[in-house]
Scaffold this motif. Structure first.
Motif, PDB file in Angstrom:
ATOM      1  N   ALA A   1       1.976 -13.214  -0.771  1.00  0.00           N
ATOM      2  CA  ALA A   1       3.297 -12.583  -0.872  1.00  0.00           C
ATOM      3  C   ALA A   1       3.792 -12.608  -2.320  1.00  0.00           C
ATOM      4  O   ALA A   1       4.387 -11.636  -2.806  1.00  0.00           O
ATOM      5  CB  ALA A   1       4.285 -13.292   0.051  1.00  0.00           C
ATOM      6  N   GLU A   2       3.520 -13.713  -3.017  1.00  0.00           N
ATOM      7  CA  GLU A   2       3.922 -13.822  -4.421  1.00  0.00           C
ATOM      8  C   GLU A   2       3.188 -12.788  -5.282  1.00  0.00           C
ATOM      9  O   GLU A   2       3.758 -12.227  -6.219  1.00  0.00           O
ATOM     10  CB  GLU A   2       3.635 -15.233  -4.932  1.00  0.00           C
ATOM     11  N   CYS A   3       1.912 -12.532  -4.960  1.00  0.00           N
ATOM     12  CA  CYS A   3       1.142 -11.507  -5.685  1.00  0.00           C
ATOM     13  C   CYS A   3       1.784 -10.135  -5.515  1.00  0.00           C
ATOM     14  O   CYS A   3       1.916  -9.379  -6.482  1.00  0.00           O
ATOM     15  CB  CYS A   3      -0.297 -11.455  -5.174  1.00  0.00           C
ATOM     16  N   LEU A   4       2.189  -9.813  -4.290  1.00  0.00           N
ATOM     17  CA  LEU A   4       2.811  -8.510  -4.037  1.00  0.00           C
ATOM     18  C   LEU A   4       4.142  -8.385  -4.770  1.00  0.00           C
ATOM     19  O   LEU A   4       4.442  -7.345  -5.368  1.00  0.00           O
ATOM     20  CB  LEU A   4       2.997  -8.302  -2.537  1.00  0.00           C
ATOM     21  N   LEU A   5       4.944  -9.453  -4.749  1.00  0.00           N
ATOM     22  CA  LEU A   5       6.216  -9.442  -5.472  1.00  0.00           C
ATOM     23  C   LEU A   5       5.980  -9.299  -6.977  1.00  0.00           C
ATOM     24  O   LEU A   5       6.667  -8.530  -7.660  1.00  0.00           O
ATOM     25  CB  LEU A   5       6.995 -10.730  -5.180  1.00  0.00           C
ATOM     26  N   THR A   6       4.983 -10.010  -7.482  1.00  0.00           N
ATOM     27  CA  THR A   6       4.647  -9.914  -8.903  1.00  0.00           C
ATOM     28  C   THR A   6       4.218  -8.497  -9.268  1.00  0.00           C
ATOM     29  O   THR A   6       4.519  -8.010 -10.363  1.00  0.00           O
ATOM     30  CB  THR A   6       3.539 -10.925  -9.252  1.00  0.00           C
ATOM     31  N   GLY A   7       3.532  -7.822  -8.352  1.00  0.00           N
ATOM     32  CA  GLY A   7       3.151  -6.428  -8.581  1.00  0.00           C
ATOM     33  C   GLY A   7       4.363  -5.534  -8.792  1.00  0.00           C
ATOM     34  O   GLY A   7       4.352  -4.653  -9.660  1.00  0.00           O
ATOM     35  N   VAL A   8       5.412  -5.778  -8.032  1.00  0.00           N
ATOM     36  CA  VAL A   8       6.654  -4.999  -8.201  1.00  0.00           C
ATOM     37  C   VAL A   8       7.255  -5.304  -9.577  1.00  0.00           C
ATOM     38  O   VAL A   8       7.686  -4.393 -10.296  1.00  0.00           O
ATOM     39  CB  VAL A   8       7.653  -5.321  -7.070  1.00  0.00           C
ATOM     40  N   TRP A   9       7.271  -6.577  -9.965  1.00  0.00           N
ATOM     41  CA  TRP A   9       7.799  -6.945 -11.284  1.00  0.00           C
ATOM     42  C   TRP A   9       6.993  -6.280 -12.390  1.00  0.00           C
ATOM     43  O   TRP A   9       7.552  -5.775 -13.363  1.00  0.00           O
ATOM     44  CB  TRP A   9       7.752  -8.460 -11.468  1.00  0.00           C
ATOM     45  N   ILE A  10       5.667  -6.298 -12.243  1.00  0.00           N
ATOM     46  CA  ILE A  10       4.798  -5.676 -13.257  1.00  0.00           C
ATOM     47  C   ILE A  10       5.088  -4.179 -13.353  1.00  0.00           C
ATOM     48  O   ILE A  10       5.192  -3.620 -14.448  1.00  0.00           O
ATOM     49  CB  ILE A  10       3.312  -5.931 -12.933  1.00  0.00           C
ATOM     50  N   ALA A  11       5.225  -3.516 -12.197  1.00  0.00           N
ATOM     51  CA  ALA A  11       5.493  -2.073 -12.195  1.00  0.00           C
ATOM     52  C   ALA A  11       6.808  -1.758 -12.906  1.00  0.00           C
ATOM     53  O   ALA A  11       6.887  -0.809 -13.694  1.00  0.00           O
ATOM     54  CB  ALA A  11       5.527  -1.553 -10.762  1.00  0.00           C
ATOM     55  N   VAL A  12       7.837  -2.558 -12.664  1.00  0.00           N
ATOM     56  CA  VAL A  12       9.132  -2.340 -13.327  1.00  0.00           C
ATOM     57  C   VAL A  12       8.986  -2.551 -14.840  1.00  0.00           C
ATOM     58  O   VAL A  12       9.493  -1.766 -15.640  1.00  0.00           O
ATOM     59  CB  VAL A  12      10.208  -3.289 -12.741  1.00  0.00           C
ATOM     60  N   ALA A  13       8.251  -3.596 -15.223  1.00  0.00           N
ATOM     61  CA  ALA A  13       8.062  -3.880 -16.650  1.00  0.00           C
ATOM     62  C   ALA A  13       7.212  -2.819 -17.343  1.00  0.00           C
ATOM     63  O   ALA A  13       7.314  -2.642 -18.559  1.00  0.00           O
ATOM     64  CB  ALA A  13       7.428  -5.257 -16.830  1.00  0.00           C
ATOM     65  N   CYS A  14       6.370  -2.118 -16.584  1.00  0.00           N
ATOM     66  CA  CYS A  14       5.516  -1.063 -17.157  1.00  0.00           C
ATOM     67  C   CYS A  14       6.269   0.236 -17.406  1.00  0.00           C
ATOM     68  O   CYS A  14       5.705   1.178 -17.979  1.00  0.00           O
ATOM     69  CB  CYS A  14       4.333  -0.776 -16.232  1.00  0.00           C
ATOM     70  N   LEU A  15       7.522   0.319 -16.986  1.00  0.00           N
ATOM     71  CA  LEU A  15       8.283   1.557 -17.172  1.00  0.00           C
ATOM     72  C   LEU A  15       8.481   1.896 -18.645  1.00  0.00           C
ATOM     73  O   LEU A  15       8.806   3.022 -18.977  1.00  0.00           O
ATOM     74  CB  LEU A  15       9.644   1.462 -16.462  1.00  0.00           C
ATOM     75  N   GLY A  16       8.277   0.925 -19.518  1.00  0.00           N
ATOM     76  CA  GLY A  16       8.371   1.183 -20.951  1.00  0.00           C
ATOM     77  C   GLY A  16       7.169   1.920 -21.517  1.00  0.00           C
ATOM     78  O   GLY A  16       7.064   2.100 -22.721  1.00  0.00           O
ATOM     79  N   VAL A  17       6.242   2.342 -20.696  1.00  0.00           N
ATOM     80  CA  VAL A  17       5.038   3.115 -21.023  1.00  0.00           C
ATOM     81  C   VAL A  17       4.034   2.319 -21.858  1.00  0.00           C
ATOM     82  O   VAL A  17       2.873   2.213 -21.484  1.00  0.00           O
ATOM     83  CB  VAL A  17       5.374   4.467 -21.711  1.00  0.00           C
ATOM     84  N   VAL A  18       4.443   1.753 -22.981  1.00  0.00           N
ATOM     85  CA  VAL A  18       3.510   0.989 -23.816  1.00  0.00           C
ATOM     86  C   VAL A  18       3.618  -0.512 -23.549  1.00  0.00           C
ATOM     87  O   VAL A  18       3.001  -1.314 -24.245  1.00  0.00           O
ATOM     88  CB  VAL A  18       3.728   1.263 -25.326  1.00  0.00           C
ATOM     89  N   THR A  19       4.373  -0.890 -22.531  1.00  0.00           N
ATOM     90  CA  THR A  19       4.615  -2.308 -22.261  1.00  0.00           C
ATOM     91  C   THR A  19       3.677  -2.884 -21.203  1.00  0.00           C
ATOM     92  O   THR A  19       3.845  -4.033 -20.803  1.00  0.00           O
ATOM     93  CB  THR A  19       6.073  -2.521 -21.809  1.00  0.00           C
ATOM     94  N   TYR A  20       2.694  -2.105 -20.753  1.00  0.00           N
ATOM     95  CA  TYR A  20       1.843  -2.601 -19.662  1.00  0.00           C
ATOM     96  C   TYR A  20       1.032  -3.851 -20.019  1.00  0.00           C
ATOM     97  O   TYR A  20       0.849  -4.720 -19.154  1.00  0.00           O
ATOM     98  CB  TYR A  20       0.935  -1.484 -19.115  1.00  0.00           C
ATOM     99  N   PRO A  21       0.543  -4.037 -21.277  1.00  0.00           N
ATOM    100  CA  PRO A  21      -0.149  -5.302 -21.556  1.00  0.00           C
ATOM    101  C   PRO A  21       0.778  -6.513 -21.402  1.00  0.00           C
ATOM    102  O   PRO A  21       0.388  -7.533 -20.821  1.00  0.00           O
ATOM    103  CB  PRO A  21      -0.616  -5.156 -23.004  1.00  0.00           C
ATOM    104  N   ALA A  22       2.004  -6.387 -21.899  1.00  0.00           N
ATOM    105  CA  ALA A  22       2.963  -7.482 -21.779  1.00  0.00           C
ATOM    106  C   ALA A  22       3.342  -7.724 -20.328  1.00  0.00           C
ATOM    107  O   ALA A  22       3.517  -8.871 -19.896  1.00  0.00           O
ATOM    108  CB  ALA A  22       4.212  -7.170 -22.605  1.00  0.00           C
ATOM    109  N   ALA A  23       3.454  -6.654 -19.548  1.00  0.00           N
ATOM    110  CA  ALA A  23       3.800  -6.792 -18.129  1.00  0.00           C
ATOM    111  C   ALA A  23       2.718  -7.570 -17.381  1.00  0.00           C
ATOM    112  O   ALA A  23       3.015  -8.480 -16.600  1.00  0.00           O
ATOM    113  CB  ALA A  23       3.993  -5.412 -17.508  1.00  0.00           C
ATOM    114  N   PHE A  24       1.456  -7.213 -17.623  1.00  0.00           N
ATOM    115  CA  PHE A  24       0.366  -7.928 -16.950  1.00  0.00           C
ATOM    116  C   PHE A  24       0.255  -9.366 -17.449  1.00  0.00           C
ATOM    117  O   PHE A  24      -0.056 -10.276 -16.673  1.00  0.00           O
ATOM    118  CB  PHE A  24      -0.957  -7.184 -17.130  1.00  0.00           C
ATOM    119  N   ALA A  25       0.520  -9.593 -18.742  1.00  0.00           N
ATOM    120  CA  ALA A  25       0.470 -10.952 -19.282  1.00  0.00           C
ATOM    121  C   ALA A  25       1.532 -11.827 -18.624  1.00  0.00           C
ATOM    122  O   ALA A  25       1.254 -12.957 -18.206  1.00  0.00           O
ATOM    123  CB  ALA A  25       0.655 -10.922 -20.795  1.00  0.00           C
ATOM    124  N   ALA A  26       2.752 -11.296 -18.504  1.00  0.00           N
ATOM    125  CA  ALA A  26       3.833 -12.061 -17.868  1.00  0.00           C
ATOM    126  C   ALA A  26       3.542 -12.282 -16.390  1.00  0.00           C
ATOM    127  O   ALA A  26       3.789 -13.368 -15.853  1.00  0.00           O
ATOM    128  CB  ALA A  26       5.157 -11.325 -18.049  1.00  0.00           C
TER     129      ALA A  26
END
Length: 199
Positions: free
Chosen positions: A25-50
């Motif tokens: 369940a935590e993995c799925l929630l983290t996926g939502v957080w990552i998707a929101v953080a990726c909205l910056g287009v170039v922020t996907y490496p930082a989103a996955f790192a966090a």
């Protein structure tokens, strides 16, 4: 005595199942957080790192939630945005190769295939680098080490590719399903890095 042992074993099994389900369940929630953080287009490496750092904290029973994720994301994004930009440039170059291959240019199919495999390799290296990111680590050093691990650990790299395939297929069938599954990709990268570290 035997009955007490059976009950204790049953309790252990139940708590183990509950812990694993909570991690899923935590993995799925983290996926939502990552998707929101990726909205910056170039922020996907930082989103996955966090996201990966959050999941590492979760598996070691450390405290951490949304605030810690945001703090990690901000720290990783300071230099991670440039890595994200370079990733998009690489993806655009591969897209040009694929268009050249479709246009029938001599040698186009070979160049297109090489470009696609190179992009997959770069993506795996990026995810493996993000999986071990910590505040203070430089992206250049992380990516160099992750590139070596990507080549030296083909089984682990293949597992990360399988995680990416699950996200792609999820997006093809039910697009919103790809959002929480991003957390599973981060978890797969973390697990692959743990596996490599223990070898």
């Amino acid at each position: 005595m035997a009955e007490a042992r059976v009950k204790a074993r049953s309790r252990r099994r139940g708590s183990m199942f509950g812990e694993r389900f909570a991690l899923f369940a935590e993995c799925l929630l983290t996926g939502v957080w990552i998707a929101v953080a990726c909205l910056g287009v170039v922020t996907y490496p930082a989103a996955f790192a966090a996201g990966a750092r959050h999941l590492r904290r979760r598996t070691t029973h450390e405290d951490g939630g949304w605030r810690e994720f945001v703090a990690d994301f901000r720290t990783a994004a300071r230099a991670g945005w440039f890595v994200g930009l370079v990733g998009w440039v690489a993806a655009a170059a591969v897209w040009v190769d694929v268009l050249a291959a479709r246009a029938g240019i001599p040698g186009g199919p070979f160049v297109g295939a090489v470009g696609i495999f190179a992009l997959i390799g770069l993506t795996v290296a990026l995810l493996r680098a993000a999986a071990v990111w910590t505040p203070g680590a430089t992206w250049r050093a992380l990516l160099a080490d992750a590139g070596r691990r990507t080549v030296l650990d083909p089984a682990g790299s293949f597992l990360v590719v399988c995680g990416l395939a699950v996200v792609t297929l999820s997006a093809m069938f039910v697009a919103p399903l790809a959002v929480p599954v991003l957390g599973a990709v981060a978890a797969a990268a973390v697990a692959v890095e743990e596996r490599y570290r223990h070898r």
